[in-house]
Design an enzyme around this catalytic site. Structure first.
Site, PDB file in Angstrom:
ATOM      1  N   CYS A   1      67.777 -61.121   5.490  1.00 38.93           N
ATOM      2  CA  CYS A   1      66.528 -61.772   6.146  1.00 38.93           C
ATOM      3  C   CYS A   1      65.602 -60.463   6.362  1.00 38.93           C
ATOM      4  O   CYS A   1      65.594 -59.915   7.451  1.00 38.93           O
ATOM      5  CB  CYS A   1      66.771 -62.607   7.404  1.00 38.93           C
ATOM      6  SG  CYS A   1      65.409 -63.100   8.243  1.00 38.93           S
TER       7      CYS A   1
ATOM      8  N   CYS B   1      63.533 -60.942   9.945  1.00 37.23           N
ATOM      9  CA  CYS B   1      64.603 -60.453  11.236  1.00 37.23           C
ATOM     10  C   CYS B   1      64.842 -59.063  11.108  1.00 37.23           C
ATOM     11  O   CYS B   1      64.619 -58.574  12.345  1.00 37.23           O
ATOM     12  CB  CYS B   1      65.720 -61.352  11.068  1.00 37.23           C
ATOM     13  SG  CYS B   1      65.662 -63.083  10.960  1.00 37.23           S
ATOM     14  N   ASP B   2      65.204 -58.570  10.151  1.00 36.10           N
ATOM     15  CA  ASP B   2      65.820 -57.299   9.995  1.00 36.10           C
ATOM     16  C   ASP B   2      64.932 -56.259   9.650  1.00 36.10           C
ATOM     17  O   ASP B   2      65.178 -54.811   9.775  1.00 36.10           O
ATOM     18  CB  ASP B   2      67.173 -57.170   9.325  1.00 36.10           C
ATOM     19  CG  ASP B   2      68.143 -58.390   9.782  1.00 36.10           C
ATOM     20  OD1 ASP B   2      68.091 -58.374  10.993  1.00 36.10           O
ATOM     21  OD2 ASP B   2      68.998 -58.824   9.130  1.00 36.10           O
TER      22      ASP B   2
END
Length: 524
Positions: A345, A348-349
């Site tokens: 992701c 997200c990361d």
């Protein structure tokens, strides 16, 4: 900090407070502390029930602040600024500490209240992470309900030293009493069941008491939700069982091609789907996975579905809509360094790799979009594509090639993820033309190579194609009478949300047609 629109909206929410809320800040002389001081003062000005004070003698992270009722010293703490995707988490925390009730099921709320022991949770999030708010909000609610539970939500971008010390390569990352607890999106029920050792047995006992369903839908993404609505509208006994309501939609950031909805987010669409299903009398069973299908021994008999918790459910007809999951590379080191540099992701990361070098595996639309997003955050991106050319849309390729900190390598077969035992240090790939092996030094690998159907539990039971997809006909019938398939786990082409929803409706109508044309067998 807050614009006039946000202030007006927050003021309206704070009118719902039924008891006083105190914001207790622990700050220093940093610019971020100044931002938080301003934010808390602005919040306090919007409601007479909210007060703010500083306590810089506390041995807490700086900058951070508690949200508590006056007189309390622990509960919900935000370390960093909860804006971006976490602003909703802040609003909900204010409301719940202020006495506004949660919409979660009463049985689940009572389960949290009855947990015994001390639970000190810490969650690392990024402001761009669309998965993090679910986890932060769930743990915040637990801290409100049970005085033996505390939760600190930590902005990983601000506390980079802790990210490095704890080798965190993916968010949300949750620690319990100082030890790793979980990583990735988790619902309140998943978290509670993980800490409640008897939860699985209680759930299995309750499921075993269920009467047979006329239609039981496995998988609660768009296809499953659609099937449940169509079945319930027919007035038949309908069950919907799944690991997490919304399925893969929850991992989707922006959705702009769901007809009549110009733009929404995955989590919002999933919530809307659940509200729609709950408008009917369908029996929704969350946080349960199916491990086996035992077909009926004769037409019209009862199919059996076994759950991972040890229960057995029965139904005259079954619709399988278990969706798909991210495809793994299948190379040495991938599983060992999952969440330690190998991630799926970029939204997200990505912020966790600020100023560092990363790779994106896959040259389709998702891979190109990931590389473009990451290029604005990290120092350098290398995109590796197995084929001789990228498969992404031309407009994405044009944008990608315009970025100075992006390299594109085609005919590249990733052969190994390299690491030092605790985190990723690089990857090895083979040039498919020359056969030469090359090594890239980097700290993050974002895998974007498509999806695999969640059908491994069906092998040997019904017909699957070589890709593992359930073989269905035009009426969504499988190779077993009374069992139907819908959505991304089937052979239907084009894996799109709107197509999955349509297939769910079609499968449900086919199941109803099967039921009315088949005599009932109750001997099983």
């Amino acid at each position: 900090m807050l614009d006039n629109t946000m202030k007006a909206q927050l003021k309206a929410y704070l009118e719902k407070l039924t008891r006083p809320v105190e914001l207790v800040s622990t700050l220093d002389d940093s610019a971020k502390s100044g931002e938080i001081r301003t934010l808390l003062q602005e919040i306090a000005e919007l409601s007479p029930k909210v007060t703010v004070r500083e306590d810089n003698s506390a041995s807490a992270r700086k900058p951070s602040f508690l949200i508590v009722n006056p007189g309390q010293t622990q509960g919900i703490r935000f370390a960093g600024s909860p804006l971006g995707h976490e602003f909703t988490s802040l609003v909900l925390a204010l409301l719940q500490v202020g006495g506004h009730p949660s919409k979660e099921a009463q049985e689940l709320l009572d389960q949290v209240r009855n947990l015994e022991g001390e639970f000190h949770f810490e969650t690392y999030y990024s402001l761009s992470c669309h998965n993090c708010p679910d986890v932060v909000q769930a743990l915040n609610l637990m801290a409100v309900l049970n005085p033996d539970i505390t939760h600190t939500a930590i902005d990983g971008g601000l506390f980079q030293n802790e990210i490095s010390e704890r080798n965190i390569m993916g968010v949300p990352a949750v620690f319990l009493n100082g030890s790793e607890f979980g990583q990735g999106r988790m619902t309140l029920a998943e978290i509670v069941n993980k800490v409640d050792s008897n939860a699985g047995k209680r759930a299995a006992d309750a499921l075993n008491q269920q009467a047979p369903y006329e239609v039981l839908i496995v998988g609660s993404g768009p296809a499953g939700a659609s099937a449940a609505v169509y079945a319930a509208r027919k007035g038949i006994r309908t069950g919907l069982i799944g690991e997490r309501f919304g399925g893969q939609v929850l991992d989707t950031v922006d959705i702009e091609n769901y007809i009549s909805v110009p733009k929404t987010e995955g989590a919002k669409l999933a919530a809307a789907l659940k509200v729609h299903v709950e408008d009917y009398t369908a029996d929704v069973i969350d946080n349960q996975s199916i491990t086996a299908l035992i077909p009926a021994t004769e037409q019209g008999g009862l199919h059996q579905l076994q759950t991972a918790s040890g229960a057995t459910l029965k139904a005259r007809s079954v619709i399988i809509s278990t969706g798909a999951r991210w495809r793994n590379m299948g190379v040495p080191g991938e599983q060992e360094y999952r969440t330690k540099g190998v991630t799926y992701c970029p939204h997200c990361d990505g912020p966790l790799f600020k100023g560092k070098s990363v790779a994106v595996i896959g040259g389709g639309n998702s891979g190109a979009e990931a590389a473009i997003d990451l290029a604005g955050v990290v120092e350098h991106v290398t995109l590796l594509e197995f084929a001789p050319e990228l498969k992404a849309d031309a407009v994405l390729q044009q944008k990608l090639r315009s970025l100075a900190n992006v390299d594109i390598i085609v005919n590249a077969q990733t052969t190994e993820v390299l690491g030092d035992g605790s985190k990723v240090t690089g990857l090895q790939y083979k040039d498919r033309v020359s056969g030469e092996l090359h090594t890239l030094t980097l700290v993050g690998i974002f895998v974007q190579i498509g999806l695999l159907p969640n059908t491994q539990w069906l092998k040997g039971t019904l017909d699957l194609n070589p890709m593992g997809e359930i073989v269905v006909d035009a009426r969504n019938e499988t190779s077993i009478k009374g069992v139907f398939g819908a959505g991304d786990c089937t052979t239907v082409p084009y894996k799109q949300i709107i197509i999955a929803a349509g297939e769910g409706a079609k499968a449900s109508l086919s199941a109803f047609d099967y039921l009315i044309r088949t005599s009932t067998r109750t001997a099983e």
